[in-house]
Design a protein around this motif. Sequence first.
Motif, PDB file in Angstrom:
ATOM      1  N   VAL A 226       0.835  -1.197   0.000  1.00  0.00           N
ATOM      2  CA  VAL A 226       0.000   0.000   0.000  1.00  0.00           C
ATOM      3  C   VAL A 226       0.880   1.262   0.000  1.00  0.00           C
ATOM      4  O   VAL A 226       0.603   2.227  -0.713  1.00  0.00           O
ATOM      5  N   PHE A 227       1.953   1.245   0.771  1.00  0.00           N
ATOM      6  CA  PHE A 227       2.875   2.390   0.776  1.00  0.00           C
ATOM      7  C   PHE A 227       3.523   2.559  -0.602  1.00  0.00           C
ATOM      8  O   PHE A 227       3.699   3.676  -1.086  1.00  0.00           O
ATOM      9  N   ARG A 228       3.865   1.421  -1.231  1.00  0.00           N
ATOM     10  CA  ARG A 228       4.475   1.477  -2.576  1.00  0.00           C
ATOM     11  C   ARG A 228       3.490   2.140  -3.547  1.00  0.00           C
ATOM     12  O   ARG A 228       3.859   2.995  -4.335  1.00  0.00           O
ATOM     13  N   LEU A 229       2.251   1.724  -3.439  1.00  0.00           N
ATOM     14  CA  LEU A 229       1.206   2.257  -4.307  1.00  0.00           C
ATOM     15  C   LEU A 229       1.037   3.770  -4.108  1.00  0.00           C
ATOM     16  O   LEU A 229       0.922   4.521  -5.071  1.00  0.00           O
ATOM     17  N   ALA A 230       1.050   4.190  -2.845  1.00  0.00           N
ATOM     18  CA  ALA A 230       0.890   5.623  -2.548  1.00  0.00           C
ATOM     19  C   ALA A 230       2.058   6.410  -3.152  1.00  0.00           C
ATOM     20  O   ALA A 230       1.878   7.518  -3.665  1.00  0.00           O
ATOM     21  N   ARG A 231       3.252   5.814  -3.105  1.00  0.00           N
ATOM     22  CA  ARG A 231       4.435   6.472  -3.673  1.00  0.00           C
ATOM     23  C   ARG A 231       4.238   6.643  -5.181  1.00  0.00           C
ATOM     24  O   ARG A 231       4.441   7.710  -5.738  1.00  0.00           O
ATOM     25  N   GLU A 232       3.819   5.531  -5.820  1.00  0.00           N
ATOM     26  CA  GLU A 232       3.620   5.561  -7.275  1.00  0.00           C
ATOM     27  C   GLU A 232       2.582   6.582  -7.694  1.00  0.00           C
ATOM     28  O   GLU A 232       2.735   7.272  -8.678  1.00  0.00           O
ATOM     29  N   GLU A 233       1.497   6.624  -6.923  1.00  0.00           N
ATOM     30  CA  GLU A 233       0.396   7.511  -7.309  1.00  0.00           C
ATOM     31  C   GLU A 233       0.555   8.914  -6.730  1.00  0.00           C
ATOM     32  O   GLU A 233      -0.286   9.766  -6.957  1.00  0.00           O
ATOM     33  N   HIS A 234       1.606   9.102  -5.942  1.00  0.00           N
ATOM     34  CA  HIS A 234       1.845  10.380  -5.277  1.00  0.00           C
ATOM     35  C   HIS A 234       0.575  10.804  -4.526  1.00  0.00           C
ATOM     36  O   HIS A 234       0.121  11.953  -4.588  1.00  0.00           O
ATOM     37  N   ALA A 235      -0.019   9.831  -3.852  1.00  0.00           N
ATOM     38  CA  ALA A 235      -1.316  10.061  -3.203  1.00  0.00           C
ATOM     39  C   ALA A 235      -1.156  10.241  -1.699  1.00  0.00           C
ATOM     40  O   ALA A 235      -0.165   9.811  -1.111  1.00  0.00           O
ATOM     41  N   VAL A 236      -2.140  10.879  -1.103  1.00  0.00           N
ATOM     42  CA  VAL A 236      -2.227  10.941   0.364  1.00  0.00           C
ATOM     43  C   VAL A 236      -2.820   9.610   0.815  1.00  0.00           C
ATOM     44  O   VAL A 236      -3.810   9.139   0.256  1.00  0.00           O
ATOM     45  N   LEU A 237      -2.169   9.004   1.798  1.00  0.00           N
ATOM     46  CA  LEU A 237      -2.603   7.678   2.244  1.00  0.00           C
ATOM     47  C   LEU A 237      -3.468   7.817   3.498  1.00  0.00           C
ATOM     48  O   LEU A 237      -3.063   8.459   4.463  1.00  0.00           O
TER      49      LEU A 237
END
Length: 334
Positions: free
Chosen positions: A120-131
């Motif tokens: 999930v953290f990897r995904l947030a990094r990729e999407e430059h999203a607020v988690l």
Amino acid sequence: MANPLLRVFSGLTASRRTVDTVIPRRTFDDVVLPPATRRALDQALVHVTSHDLIFNRWGLGERHPTGFALAFNFAGPPGTGKTICAEALANALGRRLLVVRYAEMESLWMGETPKNVSAVFRLAREEHAVLLFDEADAIAARRSSSVEHGFLREANTVVNVLLKELETFNGVVIFATNLAANFDPAFERRMSTHVLFEMPGVHEREQIWRVQMHPTLTPLASDVNFRELAEQFEVTGGDIRNAVLKAATAAAGEPGRDTSKAIHQRHFQDGIRDVIAAKRVMRQSLFKPGDTDLAGDDRAQAVSSLLLGAWPALVIGIVALLVAVAALIVALVR
Ligand SMILES: Nc1ncnc2c1ncn2[C@@H]1O[C@H](COP(=O)(O)OP(=O)(O)OP(=O)(O)O)[C@@H](O)[C@H]1O
Ligand SMILES: [Mg+2]
């Protein structure tokens, strides 16, 4: 949904998604907060914006590569606006919001949870999203010193993985919880800002009633008085939202032409009474039908009255047991 990781998480069944990407629409203008909560949120926002200035543009990130995460704790009772504020914060930052429902993730992925937390953290990094870890009560719970059971070992591993991810995550993470007291102390230290979502006061409730209406399209009758509703009912923003929807449904369901329909004060009053009654049902005690919150003494009394009620059954049981033993003895003696 192009991202394969996201597909893995959310593709299992449409009804049990564990991760959702939200394009934030709501802003801080849609949220009405008590002054102290608003101040803490403003501080959180400044934290994020100045963080970029200090660590990226001023280059200090290169000297201090760890301790990057901007982790916020949104704590408070249900319906006080934690999720909507996470959305507003993402909106203010111009980023998407990645919502993780940890309880669902844990039950769906027993044994795999630590790996999925990292993913999930990897995904947030990729999407430059607020988690956003929504309903994060479980995830941040204290680590247990007893690791006899597999699930306790896994819970400990999850917290360790989370702490490690937080050290290196160069983004914004929000943990929303109703039970902040459960947080592991190590976890608490990693949070840069704690925002306490308090119950709204009369003034805030009046404003919340107002912001739930469309400014031009919602037909309000002339007898509607939000101040009176705010004074009469001590409820959360979530309750008000639900009451407004109930009131609108009731008004729309009345006979007549649509153009002559309007929401009256009685619709709002009935709506909020319904919401309050539904909450009472949810809190209903097993011991005393009708009571919602039993104090310690009441509870002891309820237990003793339950035992008193069970007396006849207990006596019959003992008599039956004695008869059976006597029959057994007679059969053996013969
Ligand atoms: N302070 C508020 N201002 C305006 N609207 C609010 C506020 N609080 C709640 N609401 C309304 O109630 C809805 C539910 O609020 P929200 O989901 O943000 O609560 P929550 O604190 O996350 O609750 P939970 O702990 O149950 O997840 C919001 O979508 C919004 O319509
Ligand atoms: Mg929420």
